[in-house]
Scaffold this motif. Structure first.
Motif, PDB file in Angstrom:
ATOM      1  N   ARG A   7       0.840  -1.195   0.000  1.00 23.92           N
ATOM      2  CA  ARG A   7       0.000   0.000   0.000  1.00 23.92           C
ATOM      3  C   ARG A   7       0.874   1.243   0.000  1.00 23.92           C
ATOM      4  N   GLN A   8       0.327   2.325  -0.515  1.00 28.07           N
ATOM      5  CA  GLN A   8       1.040   3.605  -0.458  1.00 28.07           C
ATOM      6  C   GLN A   8       0.858   4.195   0.929  1.00 28.07           C
ATOM      7  N   LEU A   9       1.968   4.633   1.524  1.00 32.47           N
ATOM      8  CA  LEU A   9       1.926   5.147   2.890  1.00 32.47           C
ATOM      9  C   LEU A   9       1.693   6.646   2.889  1.00 32.47           C
ATOM     10  N   GLY A  10       1.010   7.107   3.911  1.00 34.86           N
ATOM     11  CA  GLY A  10       0.737   8.535   4.071  1.00 34.86           C
ATOM     12  C   GLY A  10       1.302   9.061   5.372  1.00 34.86           C
ATOM     13  N   GLY A  47       7.662  11.774  -4.815  1.00 35.18           N
ATOM     14  CA  GLY A  47       7.782  10.331  -4.936  1.00 35.18           C
ATOM     15  C   GLY A  47       6.773   9.668  -4.022  1.00 35.18           C
ATOM     16  N   ARG A  48       6.694   8.355  -4.118  1.00 32.31           N
ATOM     17  CA  ARG A  48       5.774   7.590  -3.280  1.00 32.31           C
ATOM     18  C   ARG A  48       6.566   6.659  -2.377  1.00 32.31           C
ATOM     19  N   VAL A  49       6.052   6.420  -1.191  1.00 31.49           N
ATOM     20  CA  VAL A  49       6.625   5.409  -0.315  1.00 31.49           C
ATOM     21  C   VAL A  49       5.600   4.291  -0.194  1.00 31.49           C
ATOM     22  N   LEU A  50       5.990   3.110  -0.678  1.00 31.74           N
ATOM     23  CA  LEU A  50       5.143   1.930  -0.568  1.00 31.74           C
ATOM     24  C   LEU A  50       5.536   1.156   0.677  1.00 31.74           C
ATOM     25  N   GLY A  51       4.557   0.559   1.334  1.00 28.60           N
ATOM     26  CA  GLY A  51       4.817  -0.204   2.533  1.00 28.60           C
ATOM     27  C   GLY A  51       4.360  -1.635   2.395  1.00 28.60           C
ATOM     28  N   TYR A  52       5.054  -2.517   3.089  1.00 29.01           N
ATOM     29  CA  TYR A  52       4.685  -3.933   3.145  1.00 29.01           C
ATOM     30  C   TYR A  52       4.566  -4.312   4.608  1.00 29.01           C
ATOM     31  N   SER A  60       8.552  -3.439   5.696  1.00 26.31           N
ATOM     32  CA  SER A  60       9.478  -3.043   4.632  1.00 26.31           C
ATOM     33  C   SER A  60       8.935  -1.818   3.916  1.00 26.31           C
ATOM     34  N   LEU A  61       9.859  -1.084   3.284  1.00 28.97           N
ATOM     35  CA  LEU A  61       9.513   0.119   2.525  1.00 28.97           C
ATOM     36  C   LEU A  61      10.067   0.019   1.113  1.00 28.97           C
ATOM     37  N   CYS A  62       9.488   0.807   0.228  1.00 29.69           N
ATOM     38  CA  CYS A  62      10.049   0.958  -1.106  1.00 29.69           C
ATOM     39  C   CYS A  62       9.760   2.374  -1.580  1.00 29.69           C
ATOM     40  N   TRP A  63      10.815   3.159  -1.783  1.00 32.59           N
ATOM     41  CA  TRP A  63      10.684   4.519  -2.297  1.00 32.59           C
ATOM     42  C   TRP A  63      10.634   4.465  -3.823  1.00 32.59           C
ATOM     43  N   LEU A  64       9.658   5.148  -4.407  1.00 33.03           N
ATOM     44  CA  LEU A  64       9.532   5.202  -5.853  1.00 33.03           C
ATOM     45  C   LEU A  64       9.450   6.648  -6.289  1.00 33.03           C
ATOM     46  N   ALA A  79       8.944  -9.714  -3.420  1.00 32.39           N
ATOM     47  CA  ALA A  79       7.968 -10.299  -4.338  1.00 32.39           C
ATOM     48  C   ALA A  79       6.706  -9.441  -4.423  1.00 32.39           C
ATOM     49  N   ALA A  80       6.260  -8.921  -3.290  1.00 31.50           N
ATOM     50  CA  ALA A  80       5.052  -8.111  -3.266  1.00 31.50           C
ATOM     51  C   ALA A  80       5.267  -6.769  -3.971  1.00 31.50           C
ATOM     52  N   PHE A  81       6.406  -6.124  -3.712  1.00 32.46           N
ATOM     53  CA  PHE A  81       6.696  -4.860  -4.391  1.00 32.46           C
ATOM     54  C   PHE A  81       6.785  -5.072  -5.902  1.00 32.46           C
TER      55      PHE A  81
END
Length: 279
Positions: A7-10, A47-52, A60-64, A79-81
């Motif tokens: 999900r995208q984090l806020g 950018g967006r920060v995705l969270g797992y 976990s995080l993923c910066w896009l 795998a999820a990202f």
């Protein structure tokens, strides 16, 4: 179906994000700097920060943004990202982060996002929290705002040599020049200047409360082999530790043995391995 959706984090999850970033202060430094400066609101974060992970237990995080950067990404998180991102157009110019996560993402995204211009699978991540054990070069100093025009050609030469493309290709280099000028104004650009020429340069490209990350280290070709780099880097590290952050970090290509010897002489020690995919 993913059992733990991405999900995208806020902004409401900012504390959880900051706690994760504190667990990996060197590999996650660029993300930490951006979150500290702009928060997590999509409309101002560039950018967006995705969270797992669940809302109660972010894992976990993923910066896009301009780059794609996984942080503390476990195998299931990778795998999820990747499943989330494979359906999106690639807008980033690189994937960079801990090697296991980056290479895992690339294994899953290469069919949709490839080909890559370059894959650098082994980049030692180094850090130090102690003054260098050798005497800093007193001729290395912070670049003055009036010297941006002098520094810029050296910055272009470094970027072209390191990345493999010129920063002048896109928008004539205007965006890159703004970035160089910003670093100078912030007191984060260093150089040794001899006879009106930059012979050494480096920048604190990323600064967080945990570390100052050095990038853009460059010696003018005609000055290479003279042994100036170690003392010059010692000057950068000494100033950064005294003035900016409690640690200094950087990453380097594994095949760049001269640079690795310089960093070892300055007291850097390994804290992990990064990888970079360049497009």
């Amino acid at each position: 179906m993913l059992t733990v959706p991405v999900r995208q984090l806020g902004e409401s999850e900012r504390r959880a994000v900051e706690r994760l970033l504190d667990l990996d202060p060197y590999a996650g430094a660029q993300v930490a700097e951006r979150v500290a400066a702009r928060g997590l609101a999509w409309w101002r974060a560039e950018g967006r920060v995705l969270g797992y992970g669940s809302r109660r237990s972010l894992e976990s995080l993923c910066w896009l943004g301009g780059n794609l950067t996984p942080v503390l990404a476990s195998g299931p998180a990778v795998a999820a990202f990747a499943e989330q991102l494979a359906g999106e157009e690639r807008l980033c110019s690189s994937i960079v982060g801990r090697a296991d996560a980056v290479l895992g993402l690339w294994d899953r995204l290469s069919a949709a996002w490839g080909p890559a211009r370059d894959v650098r699978p082994n980049q030692p991540l180094l850090a130090t929290d102690a003054p260098p054990p050798l005497r800093p070069d007193p001729r290395v100093r912070r670049v003055r705002p009036s010297e941006v025009d002098l520094l810029f050609p050296a910055a272009v030469a470094m970027y072209t040599e390191e990345v493999g493309v010129s920063p002048l290709v896109e928008d004539g280099g205007r965006g890159y020049r703004r970035r160089v000028a910003e670093l100078v104004r912030a007191g984060r650009a260093y150089a040794r200047i001899a006879d009106g020429q930059v012979v050494f340069k480096a920048e604190l490209a990323v600064v967080t409360r945990r570390t100052a990350q050095v990038q853009g280290v460059w010696v003018a070709p005609e000055w290479r082999g003279r042994g100036i780099a170690a003392a010059a880097m010692a000057a950068v590290v000494s100033d950064a530790l005294a003035r900016v952050a409690p640690t200094v970090s950087l990453y380097v290509n594994d095949f760049n043995r001269p640079a690795r010897r310089v960093y070892e002489r300055c007291g850097f020690h390994p804290v992990g391995t990064l990888a970079t995919i360049l497009f």
